[in-house]
Design a protein around this motif. Structure first.
Motif, PDB file in Angstrom:
ATOM      1  N   LYS A  63       0.820  -1.204   0.000  1.00  0.00           N
ATOM      2  CA  LYS A  63       0.000   0.000   0.000  1.00  0.00           C
ATOM      3  C   LYS A  63       0.857   1.257   0.000  1.00  0.00           C
ATOM      4  CE  LYS A  63      -3.844   2.310   2.335  1.00  0.00           C
ATOM      5  NZ  LYS A  63      -3.212   3.642   2.235  1.00  0.00           N
ATOM      6  N   GLU A  64       1.972   1.228   0.721  1.00  0.00           N
ATOM      7  CA  GLU A  64       2.838   2.412   0.783  1.00  0.00           C
ATOM      8  C   GLU A  64       3.364   2.758  -0.611  1.00  0.00           C
ATOM      9  OE1 GLU A  64       6.941   3.926   3.006  1.00  0.00           O
ATOM     10  OE2 GLU A  64       5.918   2.112   3.685  1.00  0.00           O
ATOM     11  N   LEU A  65       3.799   1.739  -1.350  1.00  0.00           N
ATOM     12  CA  LEU A  65       4.279   1.977  -2.707  1.00  0.00           C
ATOM     13  C   LEU A  65       3.129   2.420  -3.608  1.00  0.00           C
ATOM     14  CD1 LEU A  65       6.421   1.901  -4.912  1.00  0.00           C
ATOM     15  CD2 LEU A  65       5.994  -0.557  -5.156  1.00  0.00           C
ATOM     16  N   ALA A  66       1.969   1.787  -3.463  1.00  0.00           N
ATOM     17  CA  ALA A  66       0.813   2.167  -4.283  1.00  0.00           C
ATOM     18  C   ALA A  66       0.431   3.624  -4.043  1.00  0.00           C
ATOM     19  CB  ALA A  66      -0.369   1.255  -3.971  1.00  0.00           C
ATOM     20  N   ASP A  67       0.455   4.059  -2.774  1.00  0.00           N
ATOM     21  CA  ASP A  67       0.139   5.457  -2.456  1.00  0.00           C
ATOM     22  C   ASP A  67       1.186   6.393  -3.056  1.00  0.00           C
ATOM     23  OD1 ASP A  67      -2.065   4.636  -1.063  1.00  0.00           O
ATOM     24  OD2 ASP A  67      -1.137   4.810   0.930  1.00  0.00           O
ATOM     25  N   LEU A  68       2.444   5.948  -3.084  1.00  0.00           N
ATOM     26  CA  LEU A  68       3.520   6.768  -3.644  1.00  0.00           C
ATOM     27  C   LEU A  68       3.322   6.944  -5.147  1.00  0.00           C
ATOM     28  CD1 LEU A  68       6.170   8.277  -3.088  1.00  0.00           C
ATOM     29  CD2 LEU A  68       7.377   6.097  -3.420  1.00  0.00           C
ATOM     30  N   VAL A  69       2.905   5.878  -5.823  1.00  0.00           N
ATOM     31  CA  VAL A  69       2.622   5.977  -7.258  1.00  0.00           C
ATOM     32  C   VAL A  69       1.472   6.948  -7.495  1.00  0.00           C
ATOM     33  CG1 VAL A  69       1.878   4.725  -9.312  1.00  0.00           C
ATOM     34  CG2 VAL A  69       3.472   3.657  -7.728  1.00  0.00           C
ATOM     35  N   THR A  70       0.425   6.818  -6.713  1.00  0.00           N
ATOM     36  CA  THR A  70      -0.727   7.711  -6.849  1.00  0.00           C
ATOM     37  C   THR A  70      -0.311   9.168  -6.684  1.00  0.00           C
ATOM     38  OG1 THR A  70      -2.263   6.022  -6.059  1.00  0.00           O
ATOM     39  CG2 THR A  70      -2.983   8.320  -5.892  1.00  0.00           C
ATOM     40  N   GLN A  71       0.501   9.443  -5.657  1.00  0.00           N
ATOM     41  CA  GLN A  71       0.951  10.805  -5.415  1.00  0.00           C
ATOM     42  C   GLN A  71       1.840  11.313  -6.553  1.00  0.00           C
ATOM     43  OE1 GLN A  71      -0.124  12.805  -3.115  1.00  0.00           O
ATOM     44  NE2 GLN A  71       1.192  14.502  -3.775  1.00  0.00           N
ATOM     45  N   THR A  72       2.703  10.444  -7.076  1.00  0.00           N
ATOM     46  CA  THR A  72       3.581  10.837  -8.182  1.00  0.00           C
ATOM     47  C   THR A  72       2.772  11.208  -9.414  1.00  0.00           C
ATOM     48  OG1 THR A  72       5.366   9.406  -7.378  1.00  0.00           O
ATOM     49  CG2 THR A  72       5.456  10.058  -9.697  1.00  0.00           C
ATOM     50  N   VAL A  73       1.752  10.406  -9.732  1.00  0.00           N
ATOM     51  CA  VAL A  73       0.898  10.698 -10.886  1.00  0.00           C
ATOM     52  C   VAL A  73       0.178  12.027 -10.689  1.00  0.00           C
ATOM     53  CG1 VAL A  73      -1.131   9.940 -12.177  1.00  0.00           C
ATOM     54  CG2 VAL A  73       0.643   8.284 -11.563  1.00  0.00           C
ATOM     55  N   LYS A  74      -0.310  12.270  -9.481  1.00  0.00           N
ATOM     56  CA  LYS A  74      -1.014  13.530  -9.196  1.00  0.00           C
ATOM     57  C   LYS A  74      -0.090  14.726  -9.360  1.00  0.00           C
ATOM     58  CE  LYS A  74      -4.619  11.917  -5.997  1.00  0.00           C
ATOM     59  NZ  LYS A  74      -5.106  11.981  -4.581  1.00  0.00           N
ATOM     60  N   GLU A  75       1.124  14.608  -8.837  1.00  0.00           N
ATOM     61  CA  GLU A  75       2.078  15.715  -8.954  1.00  0.00           C
ATOM     62  C   GLU A  75       2.455  15.957 -10.410  1.00  0.00           C
ATOM     63  OE1 GLU A  75       5.460  15.478  -6.352  1.00  0.00           O
ATOM     64  OE2 GLU A  75       4.246  14.870  -4.639  1.00  0.00           O
ATOM     65  N   ALA A  76       2.592  14.880 -11.177  1.00  0.00           N
ATOM     66  CA  ALA A  76       2.935  15.025 -12.591  1.00  0.00           C
ATOM     67  C   ALA A  76       1.810  15.712 -13.357  1.00  0.00           C
ATOM     68  CB  ALA A  76       3.240  13.659 -13.198  1.00  0.00           C
ATOM     69  N   LEU A  77       0.565  15.428 -12.976  1.00  0.00           N
ATOM     70  CA  LEU A  77      -0.573  16.051 -13.662  1.00  0.00           C
ATOM     71  C   LEU A  77      -0.624  17.560 -13.434  1.00  0.00           C
ATOM     72  CD1 LEU A  77      -3.378  13.400 -13.104  1.00  0.00           C
ATOM     73  CD2 LEU A  77      -2.461  14.159 -15.311  1.00  0.00           C
ATOM     74  N   ARG A  78      -0.012  18.025 -12.350  1.00  0.00           N
ATOM     75  CA  ARG A  78       0.053  19.476 -12.131  1.00  0.00           C
ATOM     76  C   ARG A  78       0.996  20.135 -13.131  1.00  0.00           C
ATOM     77  NH1 ARG A  78       1.151  18.436  -5.921  1.00  0.00           N
ATOM     78  NH2 ARG A  78      -0.925  17.707  -5.267  1.00  0.00           N
TER      79      ARG A  78
END
Length: 423
Positions: free
Chosen positions: A65-80
């Protein structure tokens, strides 16, 4: 708190990214954004299950889950930074599915050339704070190596040859012929697909000997280049143990770089010549000295990790990362004991960068090599090369480059060309 990332900083960072400097990503960042938007659209429309290698990454994210959350956050930051890319983890996985069955396509317009599909997919993720952590994650890198291996298997197969044609936008067309100097290489223009069995066979095509003459063949005091490329820098007095490698000065840590061979201590205080291979360069490597191969190792490592400044996007991070990547990326270690006692031992370190499909070493311990003998090759992937010398043994005959500025305009080096001489 991190400062907001400005458009100017993103543009500067992109201009200095490894993919752009190597010629695998276009000069115009808008072409990457359009490509990302199209890839995201096709990923959203994909209804098939994941290919096996991507499924393993999906399973890893389902358990961690920790890695999955990190991927989610990375995608969100990239979308900015660019709001038309993949929008979530599932779309990122579907995009990787598509990449594993896609061969790099040539384009007449340099602004449209996307030769590094994973670099194009990840380029904004790599520029984010979360991405800095994500691309260093060991389990993610292990899974990504599996995906890259699957992509390499596709590029090794006849299915990848659809881009090898002599049309205006084919790799064997007139524009590519001139840009990549195909007249220097062995291939059969009259044959289907140029006679190449796969895209990778085209990528690491052999060069005609007359285009890399060995003028130092009988000069035992000469050291020749192991590869084609451009000088990144000459770095003297490399240390075994360097506490912090993630800085712009980029100290080379031999403890990290040299894998298990570091225990020998042969190269402490030695000199390093690092060079950079572009997409148009010859991608096989050759022995820099006459001698006996004493040690061979392949070190698995990172792929897409770059230097990162916590306060802002470092515009020079991509190209300045090459020394850092020599410490942590997938790489080969080939130690040759020179027949010239004045030269001593030389360590050849081919470094995979970004799309690492393969670092193929073709010699074994105990083999005798002569300068100019082929010792390995890169299959499709970004690449850099380090030659490590024992302290005080050689004097370089190439410009040293600069410690603070690394781009794609260093002095050229060519296989079999003299780069150093015994002192």
């Amino acid at each position: 708190m991190s400062k907001p990332i400005t458009a100017a900083e993103i543009e500067a960072r992109y201009r200095n990214s490894y993919g752009r400097a190597a010629g695998y990503l276009p000069g115009d960042r808008r072409a990457v954004e359009a490509w990302q938007a199209d890839l995201a659209r096709r990923a959203r429309a994909r209804t098939d299950g994941h290919v096996p290698s991507v499924q393993k990454l999906a399973e890893l994210l389902g358990k961690d889950k920790e890695l999955a959350d990190l991927v989610t956050q990375t995608v969100k930051e990239a979308l900015r930074l660019h709001d038309q890319g993949v929008r979530n983890t599932e779309e990122m996985l579907a995009a990787l599915d598509l990449v594993t069955g896609t061969a790099p396509e040539y384009r007449l317009d340099p602004k449209q050339r996307i030769f590094f599909p994973m670099s194009a997919l990840f380029v904004y993720m790599m520029a984010t704070k979360s991405g800095n952590e994500f691309f260093k994650h060991q389990q993610f890198n292990k899974a990504l190596r599996g995906i890259l291996k699957a992509w390499c298997e596709f590029l090794d197969s006849p299915r990848s040859r659809y881009v090898l044609h002599d049309g205006p936008e084919g790799w064997l067309g007139q524009a590519a012929y001139e840009q990549f100097k195909l007249y220097e290489f062995d291939y059969r223009p009259e044959a289907a697909y140029g006679g190449f069995a796969s895209y990778n066979a085209f990528f690491h095509r052999p060069i005609k000997p007359e285009f890399r003459p060995n003028g130092a063949l009988h000069d035992l005091r000469a050291v020749v280049s192991a590869n084609d490329g451009k000088v990144v820098r000459v770095y003297p007095n490399a240390q075994l143990d360097v506490p912090k490698i993630e800085v712009k000065a980029q100290p080379y840590s031999l403890d990290l770089m040299l894998g298990k061979y570091r225990k020998k201590g042969d190269f402490a205080g030695g000199d390093i010549l690092q060079s950079f291979l572009s997409g148009a360069d010859y991608h096989r490597w050759h022995a820099p000295v006459d001698g006996v191969v004493e040690y061979v190792e392949k070190v698995p490592g990172l792929q897409f990790s770059e230097l990162y400044d916590t306060d802002h996007v470092d515009p020079s991070a991509g190209t300045l990362s090459q020394g850092y990547q020599a410490n942590v990326n997938t790489r080969g270690i080939v130690v040759i004991r020179s027949e010239s006692p004045d030269i001593g031992k030389v360590c050849v370190v081919p470094v995979g960068i970004t799309e690492i499909s393969s670092v193929d070493i073709t010699v074994q311990e105990g083999d005798r090599v002569t300068r100019g003998d082929e010792i390995g090759r890169f299959s499709y992937g970004g690449s850099s090369m380090c030659l490590v010398f024992q302290p005080g043994r050689v004097e370089f005959t190439v410009p040293p480059g600069r410690k603070d500025v690394v781009g794609d305009d260093g002095a050229p080096v060519f296989v079999n060309g003299t780069i150093a001489r015994a002192k």
